[in-house]
Structures are given as structure tokens and as C-alpha cells.
Write a protein that holds these residues in place. Structure first.
Motif, PDB file in Angstrom:
ATOM      1  N   ALA A 163       0.837  -1.215   0.000  1.00 40.24           N
ATOM      2  CA  ALA A 163       0.000   0.000   0.000  1.00 40.24           C
ATOM      3  C   ALA A 163       0.865   1.256   0.000  1.00 40.24           C
ATOM      4  CB  ALA A 163      -0.938  -0.005   1.209  1.00 40.24           C
ATOM      5  N   LEU A 164       2.072   1.159   0.543  1.00 42.58           N
ATOM      6  CA  LEU A 164       3.009   2.289   0.528  1.00 42.58           C
ATOM      7  C   LEU A 164       3.819   2.346  -0.770  1.00 42.58           C
ATOM      8  CD1 LEU A 164       4.358   2.079   4.186  1.00 42.58           C
ATOM      9  CD2 LEU A 164       2.826   3.825   3.235  1.00 42.58           C
ATOM     10  N   GLY A 165       3.587   1.382  -1.652  1.00 44.61           N
ATOM     11  CA  GLY A 165       4.289   1.354  -2.927  1.00 44.61           C
ATOM     12  C   GLY A 165       5.723   0.863  -2.831  1.00 44.61           C
ATOM     13  N   LEU A 166       6.066   0.143  -1.756  1.00 43.87           N
ATOM     14  CA  LEU A 166       7.453  -0.268  -1.548  1.00 43.87           C
ATOM     15  C   LEU A 166       7.788  -1.636  -2.129  1.00 43.87           C
ATOM     16  CD1 LEU A 166       7.888   1.053   2.081  1.00 43.87           C
ATOM     17  CD2 LEU A 166       8.788   2.044  -0.029  1.00 43.87           C
ATOM     18  N   LEU A 167       6.776  -2.449  -2.403  1.00 45.14           N
ATOM     19  CA  LEU A 167       7.030  -3.782  -2.943  1.00 45.14           C
ATOM     20  C   LEU A 167       5.755  -4.342  -3.537  1.00 45.14           C
ATOM     21  CD1 LEU A 167       5.628  -5.617  -0.525  1.00 45.14           C
ATOM     22  CD2 LEU A 167       7.860  -5.365   0.514  1.00 45.14           C
ATOM     23  N   ASP A 168       5.891  -5.466  -4.208  1.00 43.50           N
ATOM     24  CA  ASP A 168       4.742  -6.169  -4.776  1.00 43.50           C
ATOM     25  C   ASP A 168       4.478  -7.412  -3.942  1.00 43.50           C
ATOM     26  OD1 ASP A 168       4.396  -4.405  -6.991  1.00 43.50           O
ATOM     27  OD2 ASP A 168       6.081  -5.375  -7.992  1.00 43.50           O
ATOM     28  N   VAL A 169       3.241  -7.898  -3.983  1.00 39.82           N
ATOM     29  CA  VAL A 169       2.845  -9.064  -3.201  1.00 39.82           C
ATOM     30  C   VAL A 169       2.155 -10.064  -4.118  1.00 39.82           C
ATOM     31  CG1 VAL A 169       1.455  -9.895  -1.262  1.00 39.82           C
ATOM     32  CG2 VAL A 169       2.537  -7.652  -1.138  1.00 39.82           C
ATOM     33  N   LEU A 170       2.501 -11.320  -3.924  1.00 34.16           N
ATOM     34  CA  LEU A 170       1.836 -12.410  -4.630  1.00 34.16           C
ATOM     35  C   LEU A 170       1.396 -13.424  -3.576  1.00 34.16           C
ATOM     36  CD1 LEU A 170       1.124 -13.725  -7.381  1.00 34.16           C
ATOM     37  CD2 LEU A 170       3.370 -14.824  -7.301  1.00 34.16           C
ATOM     38  N   PRO A 171       0.086 -13.589  -3.383  1.00 34.24           N
ATOM     39  CA  PRO A 171      -0.366 -14.578  -2.398  1.00 34.24           C
ATOM     40  C   PRO A 171       0.176 -15.961  -2.763  1.00 34.24           C
ATOM     41  CG  PRO A 171      -2.183 -13.192  -3.100  1.00 34.24           C
ATOM     42  CD  PRO A 171      -1.031 -12.890  -4.017  1.00 34.24           C
ATOM     43  N   PRO A 172       0.534 -16.756  -1.775  1.00 37.70           N
ATOM     44  CA  PRO A 172       1.157 -18.045  -2.071  1.00 37.70           C
ATOM     45  C   PRO A 172       0.292 -18.973  -2.910  1.00 37.70           C
ATOM     46  CG  PRO A 172       0.706 -17.835   0.284  1.00 37.70           C
ATOM     47  CD  PRO A 172       0.399 -16.515  -0.347  1.00 37.70           C
ATOM     48  N   ASP A 173      -1.021 -18.886  -2.794  1.00 31.91           N
ATOM     49  CA  ASP A 173      -1.873 -19.761  -3.605  1.00 31.91           C
ATOM     50  C   ASP A 173      -1.913 -19.329  -5.068  1.00 31.91           C
ATOM     51  OD1 ASP A 173      -3.318 -17.477  -2.937  1.00 31.91           O
ATOM     52  OD2 ASP A 173      -5.238 -18.525  -2.877  1.00 31.91           O
ATOM     53  N   GLU A 174      -1.342 -18.156  -5.378  1.00 36.24           N
ATOM     54  CA  GLU A 174      -1.253 -17.681  -6.761  1.00 36.24           C
ATOM     55  C   GLU A 174       0.176 -17.739  -7.293  1.00 36.24           C
ATOM     56  OE1 GLU A 174      -3.045 -13.803  -7.139  1.00 36.24           O
ATOM     57  OE2 GLU A 174      -4.664 -14.361  -5.754  1.00 36.24           O
ATOM     58  N   ALA A 175       1.093 -18.275  -6.508  1.00 36.18           N
ATOM     59  CA  ALA A 175       2.511 -18.303  -6.876  1.00 36.18           C
ATOM     60  C   ALA A 175       2.795 -19.471  -7.819  1.00 36.18           C
ATOM     61  CB  ALA A 175       3.385 -18.391  -5.627  1.00 36.18           C
ATOM     62  N   THR A 176       2.475 -19.260  -9.067  1.00 34.48           N
ATOM     63  CA  THR A 176       2.734 -20.259 -10.106  1.00 34.48           C
ATOM     64  C   THR A 176       3.992 -19.845 -10.859  1.00 34.48           C
ATOM     65  OG1 THR A 176       1.456 -19.047 -11.755  1.00 34.48           O
ATOM     66  CG2 THR A 176       0.251 -20.677 -10.385  1.00 34.48           C
ATOM     67  N   PRO A 177       4.602 -20.762 -11.580  1.00 41.41           N
ATOM     68  CA  PRO A 177       5.747 -20.375 -12.415  1.00 41.41           C
ATOM     69  C   PRO A 177       5.398 -19.242 -13.383  1.00 41.41           C
ATOM     70  CG  PRO A 177       5.625 -22.763 -12.271  1.00 41.41           C
ATOM     71  CD  PRO A 177       4.377 -22.217 -11.612  1.00 41.41           C
ATOM     72  N   GLN A 178       4.177 -19.262 -13.909  1.00 36.87           N
ATOM     73  CA  GLN A 178       3.760 -18.222 -14.847  1.00 36.87           C
ATOM     74  C   GLN A 178       3.664 -16.857 -14.155  1.00 36.87           C
ATOM     75  OE1 GLN A 178       2.069 -21.129 -14.333  1.00 36.87           O
ATOM     76  NE2 GLN A 178       2.650 -22.238 -16.184  1.00 36.87           N
ATOM     77  N   ALA A 179       3.087 -16.830 -12.956  1.00 35.07           N
ATOM     78  CA  ALA A 179       2.956 -15.564 -12.234  1.00 35.07           C
ATOM     79  C   ALA A 179       4.325 -15.005 -11.856  1.00 35.07           C
ATOM     80  CB  ALA A 179       2.087 -15.755 -10.985  1.00 35.07           C
ATOM     81  N   LEU A 180       5.202 -15.869 -11.397  1.00 30.94           N
ATOM     82  CA  LEU A 180       6.558 -15.418 -11.061  1.00 30.94           C
ATOM     83  C   LEU A 180       7.283 -14.921 -12.303  1.00 30.94           C
ATOM     84  CD1 LEU A 180       7.537 -18.226  -8.544  1.00 30.94           C
ATOM     85  CD2 LEU A 180       7.112 -15.825  -8.006  1.00 30.94           C
ATOM     86  N   SER A 181       7.133 -15.623 -13.409  1.00 30.96           N
ATOM     87  CA  SER A 181       7.774 -15.205 -14.658  1.00 30.96           C
ATOM     88  C   SER A 181       7.250 -13.857 -15.121  1.00 30.96           C
ATOM     89  CB  SER A 181       7.554 -16.253 -15.753  1.00 30.96           C
ATOM     90  OG  SER A 181       8.217 -17.446 -15.416  1.00 30.96           O
ATOM     91  N   ARG A 182       5.930 -13.650 -15.029  1.00 37.01           N
ATOM     92  CA  ARG A 182       5.353 -12.355 -15.431  1.00 37.01           C
ATOM     93  C   ARG A 182       5.970 -11.226 -14.605  1.00 37.01           C
ATOM     94  NH1 ARG A 182       0.561 -15.300 -15.930  1.00 37.01           N
ATOM     95  NH2 ARG A 182      -0.059 -14.754 -13.810  1.00 37.01           N
ATOM     96  N   TRP A 183       6.132 -11.449 -13.312  1.00 37.58           N
ATOM     97  CA  TRP A 183       6.709 -10.406 -12.464  1.00 37.58           C
ATOM     98  C   TRP A 183       8.178 -10.185 -12.817  1.00 37.58           C
ATOM     99  CZ3 TRP A 183      10.629  -9.735  -8.932  1.00 37.58           C
ATOM    100  CH2 TRP A 183      10.583  -8.524  -8.227  1.00 37.58           C
TER     101      TRP A 183
END
Length: 156
Positions: A85-105
Motif C-alpha cells: 500500500a506504501l508502494g514499496l514492494l509487490d505481493v503475490l499470495p502463495p496460492d497464486e505463486a505459479t511459475p507463470q505468475a513469477l515469470s510475469r513479475w
């Protein structure tokens, strides 16, 4: 560079090592005594959201993706969401942490993250004596259920 940490299951570490053997630029480490050395050279960081890890990453100002642990406690998720919320980092919930999601980031062109010191007070230790003096200067609350002059004054 992937630092697995000592609690990653052995079979998962072995799978990573097999993959790394196919990628000459990829190294797998179980533990590092000084993560600052790696963080200073990193282009981006993907990490869990433990307190020490997040503080360390923020101090280096690297684009960061936090994949927080959510059980047995949600502490990492709460911390990560507040920092997002402070714009300091991005968050990916663990149930959405797929190889595709990590690659997109990872392939996304990162902007320069704001400096954590511009958005957070990172001098808690310096402020501690003043905060303690404030607390000690406050009058003590009157105890509840105090007996005065032989009369019990119960507080309800």
C-alpha cells in the motif's frame, strides 16, 4: 541465485538442483550468512515476508516481490500488504505463486521503487528513549477495586 533456506523440503531442493544443473547461470544455495552481499548485487528480489527479510530487502531498495507465508499466522501477509500500500514492494499470495505468475513479475520492466526511508520511520532505536520517557511520564492508572478507608471500591 536461489537461496532455499533450511526449511525447504529436501525433495524440492533436489528438484531445484536438477533444474540448476541445466542452467549454467543459476546457483542454488541452502543458506547464506550475509544476505546483504547477494541483495546488493541483485536486480530484483523474490522472497517470503519475514520481518528480517523484508527489512533487509527494503534497505537495499530493490524491486521486490513478496510471497508471504499465510499459515500458521498471517503476520507476513499483513506486513506485505501494508508495504505494498506504501508502494514499496509487490505481493503475490502463495496460492497464486505459479511459475507463470513469477515469470510475469520477473520480466516486467521495474520502475525505481521509492526509498523506504522516505515512507517509513526506520529510526525506531533512536526514538526509543523518547517514547519510553513519554510512557514513564504518564501518571499510573488508579487500580481497580481499591480498598480505601475500609470501603471496597469495586470498579465495574
Amino acid at each position: 541465485m536461489i537461496v532455499t533456506g533450511p526449511f525447504m523440503p529436501a525433495e524440492a531442493r533436489q528438484r531445484l538442483r536438477l533444474r540448476a544443473a541445466e542452467q549454467p547461470r543459476l546457483r542454488i544455495l541452502e543458506f547464506v550468512t550475509d544476505p546483504g552481499e547477494l541483495l546488493s548485487r541483485a536486480d530484483r528480489v523474490v522472497a517470503m515476508g519475514g520481518y528480517n527479510t523484508v527489512c533487509e530487502v527494503l534497505s537495499f531498495g530493490k524491486p521486490t516481490l513478496i510471497v508471504p507465508r499465510v499459515s500458521p499466522r498471517r503476520e507476513q501477509l499483513i506486513r506485505a500488504e501494508r508495504l505494498r500500500a506504501l508502494g514499496l514492494l509487490d505481493v503475490l499470495p502463495p496460492d497464486e505463486a505459479t511459475p507463470q505468475a513469477l515469470s510475469r513479475w520477473l520480466v516486467r520492466v521495474p520502475g525505481s521503487p521509492p526509498r523506504a526511508r522516505d515512507r517509513l520511520d526506520m529510526n525506531g532505536t533512536d526514538r526509543l528513549p523518547g517514547l519510553l520517557a513519554e510512557v514513564l511520564a504518564r501518571p499510573l492508572p488508579r487500580p481497580r477495586g481499591l480498598v480505601t478507608n475500609g470501603v471496597h471500591n469495586a470498579a465495574y
